[in-house]
Design an enzyme around this catalytic site. Structure first.
Site, PDB file in Angstrom:
ATOM      1  N   LYS A   1       0.852  -1.203   0.000  1.00  0.00           N
ATOM      2  CA  LYS A   1       0.000   0.000   0.000  1.00  0.00           C
ATOM      3  C   LYS A   1       0.884   1.249   0.000  1.00  0.00           C
ATOM      4  O   LYS A   1       2.097   1.154   0.225  1.00  0.00           O
ATOM      5  CB  LYS A   1      -0.919  -0.021   1.218  1.00  0.00           C
ATOM      6  CG  LYS A   1      -0.195   0.033   2.551  1.00  0.00           C
ATOM      7  CD  LYS A   1      -1.151  -0.231   3.705  1.00  0.00           C
ATOM      8  CE  LYS A   1      -0.411  -0.185   5.028  1.00  0.00           C
ATOM      9  NZ  LYS A   1      -1.285  -0.611   6.150  1.00  0.00           N
TER      10      LYS A   1
ATOM     11  N   TYR B   1      17.985  29.282   9.338  1.00  0.00           N
ATOM     12  CA  TYR B   1      16.815  30.045   9.778  1.00  0.00           C
ATOM     13  C   TYR B   1      16.632  29.945  11.283  1.00  0.00           C
ATOM     14  O   TYR B   1      16.791  28.876  11.873  1.00  0.00           O
ATOM     15  CB  TYR B   1      15.547  29.510   9.112  1.00  0.00           C
ATOM     16  CG  TYR B   1      15.441  29.840   7.644  1.00  0.00           C
ATOM     17  CD1 TYR B   1      15.374  31.164   7.213  1.00  0.00           C
ATOM     18  CD2 TYR B   1      15.387  28.826   6.702  1.00  0.00           C
ATOM     19  CE1 TYR B   1      15.262  31.461   5.856  1.00  0.00           C
ATOM     20  CE2 TYR B   1      15.265  29.115   5.348  1.00  0.00           C
ATOM     21  CZ  TYR B   1      15.202  30.430   4.928  1.00  0.00           C
ATOM     22  OH  TYR B   1      15.100  30.723   3.599  1.00  0.00           O
TER      23      TYR B   1
HETATM   24  C1  LIG Z   1      -0.597  -1.685   6.687  1.00  0.00           C
HETATM   25  C2  LIG Z   1      -1.189  -2.957   7.151  1.00  0.00           C
HETATM   26  C3  LIG Z   1      -0.384  -4.054   7.467  1.00  0.00           C
HETATM   27  C4  LIG Z   1       1.122  -3.975   7.457  1.00  0.00           C
HETATM   28  O1  LIG Z   1       1.552  -3.345   8.641  1.00  0.00           O
HETATM   29  P1  LIG Z   1       3.110  -3.238   8.976  1.00  0.00           P
HETATM   30  O2  LIG Z   1       3.145  -2.696  10.345  1.00  0.00           O
HETATM   31  O3  LIG Z   1       3.676  -2.297   7.992  1.00  0.00           O
HETATM   32  O4  LIG Z   1       3.642  -4.609   8.833  1.00  0.00           O
HETATM   33  C5  LIG Z   1      -0.992  -5.234   7.831  1.00  0.00           C
HETATM   34  N1  LIG Z   1      -2.332  -5.321   7.870  1.00  0.00           N
HETATM   35  C6  LIG Z   1      -3.146  -4.292   7.599  1.00  0.00           C
HETATM   36  C7  LIG Z   1      -4.603  -4.465   7.685  1.00  0.00           C
HETATM   37  C8  LIG Z   1      -2.603  -3.087   7.234  1.00  0.00           C
HETATM   38  O5  LIG Z   1      -3.408  -2.060   6.949  1.00  0.00           O
END
Ligand SMILES: *Cc1c(COP(=O)(O)O)cnc(C)c1O
Length: 364
Positions: free
Chosen positions: A35, A255
């Site tokens: 994702k 800055y």
């Molecule tokens: C993003 C996600 C994961 C992966 O999580 P990590 O902490 O990056 O391993 C697993 N299950 C769901 C439902 C997620 O949304």
């Protein structure tokens, strides 16, 4: 010459980290969670390193299409399911498996005209209170789905809120098991933290969901680093020094003059700033590698530049390579988690925020 900054995506490190997930969960199949454009790496760029996964899990239908375009014929799971009824047409056409987490999604499926039996992952809200059906109604939804001609196979799923921390997963595992113990179907429970920290569960766990660990960030930093988990950075952000300043005691940097030299000091100005995705909240003292040697930033991060202390690296000059995170020269490593912690955030956020203006190169 383009501005001297680039990101590297390390194919071999992605493959290595995926093997670490398999070693931790030898009996499970592994979803590579891609994702958010593979956590900022780019789906197309990360694909070569992750193609030994058993499936790809993601949120966005457009991302699912991109994975299919890469030639992937295996499982793809939509982690939030569909967002409107016509998304189901794409699920039928591309054979996407999808999470079902609310009643609307069940209604849409019941009204969906298809010859293609759908594989769904029925999500329980076992305590996270984000997505999923409450335990009390989970079985009735399961029964309704089972009776739908559109549904070919139901798998059972939940998500842990504290797999990386002291509260742990037992309360959620117990709730899930109490409700599902006599239901058929495969199970998907663990994220990265659970894969690494909770290697054995008192129940089936057929599909684990490996996200952040694949990308070389420790899910439970600072308790454990990537060195502890034997993970390798998969994204390097590096840039060059484009100017040198020699400060006298009392001189300030950048800055807001947030840093004042207490004695004579050489600093390097690096062609990387917050518009490249480097966190502006990383204050003086954030670790950085100059020619593979550890030193720290000084002063505020600006849009296009930041400053580093060259005390430990007197040979550095204009053109010297600076590793903001990832893999440096001669086997040096700066975990993204260290930089994230200095900025009050987590590795996930930094890798996802790599800016579009940074050229990206895929390396072996
Ligand atoms: C993003 C996600 C994961 C992966 O999580 P990590 O902490 O990056 O391993 C697993 N299950 C769901 C439902 C997620 O949304």
């Amino acid at each position: 010459m383009p501005r001297p900054i680039e990101a590297l995506i390390h194919t071999a490190a992605l493959a290595h980290n995926l093997v670490r997930a398999r070693q931790a969960q030898p009996d499970a199949r592994v979803w590579a969670v891609v994702k958010a454009n593979a956590y900022g790496h780019g789906i197309e760029r990360a694909f070569a390193g992750l193609q030994q996964a058993d499936g790809f899990a993601l949120l966005d239908l457009a991302e699912a299409q991109r994975v299919r375009s890469l030639g992937w014929r295996g499982p793809i799971l939509l982690l939030e399911g569909v967002f409107e009824p016509r998304d189901l047409e794409l699920c039928s056409r591309l054979q996407l498996w999808h999470v079902v987490h609310n009643t609307e999604q069940v209604d849409w499926l019941a009204a969906h005209k298809t010859q293609q039996g759908h594989r769904v992952f029925l999500k329980m809200n076992s305590g996270m209170n984000r997505l999923g059906f409450r335990p009390e109604i989970y079985r009735s939804v399961w029964a309704r789905l089972s009776a739908l001609p559109q549904v070919d196979e139901i798998s059972l799923m939940t998500h842990f809120s504290d797999a990386d921390a002291t509260r742990g997963i037992d309360h959620q595992v117990n709730t899930f098991e109490a409700i599902t113990h006599d239901l058929g179907g495969e199970r998907s429970l663990s994220n990265s933290a659970a894969i690494l920290r909770h290697r054995t569960l008192p129940l089936r766990n057929d599909w684990v969901r490996a996200g952040i660990l694949n990308y070389g960030s420790s899910p439970d930093y600072p308790e454990h680093s990537i060195e502890h988990w034997q993970l390798q950075p998969t994204m390097t952000l590096r840039a060059s020094i484009i100017a040198i300043q020699t400060l006298q005691a009392g001189d300030t940097v950048g800055y807001g003059s947030s840093y004042t030299a207490t004695s004579a000091q050489r600093i390097g100005i690096v062609a990387c700033g917050y518009a490249d995705g480097y966190p502006r909240h990383a204050g003086t003292g954030t670790p950085v590698l100059v020619d593979g040697q550890r030193t720290t930033t000084v002063g505020r991060v600006s849009m296009d530049m930041l400053a580093v202390d060259l005390g430990p690296v007197p040979h550095a000059g204009t053109g010297t390579q600076v590793t903001l995170w990832g893999q440096g020269p001669n086997g040096s490593v700066l975990g993204i988690d260290e930089v994230a912690q200095a900025a009050g955030t987590i590795g996930y956020e930094l890798m996802c925020a790599l800016a579009g203006r940074v050229p990206v190169v895929v390396v072996e």
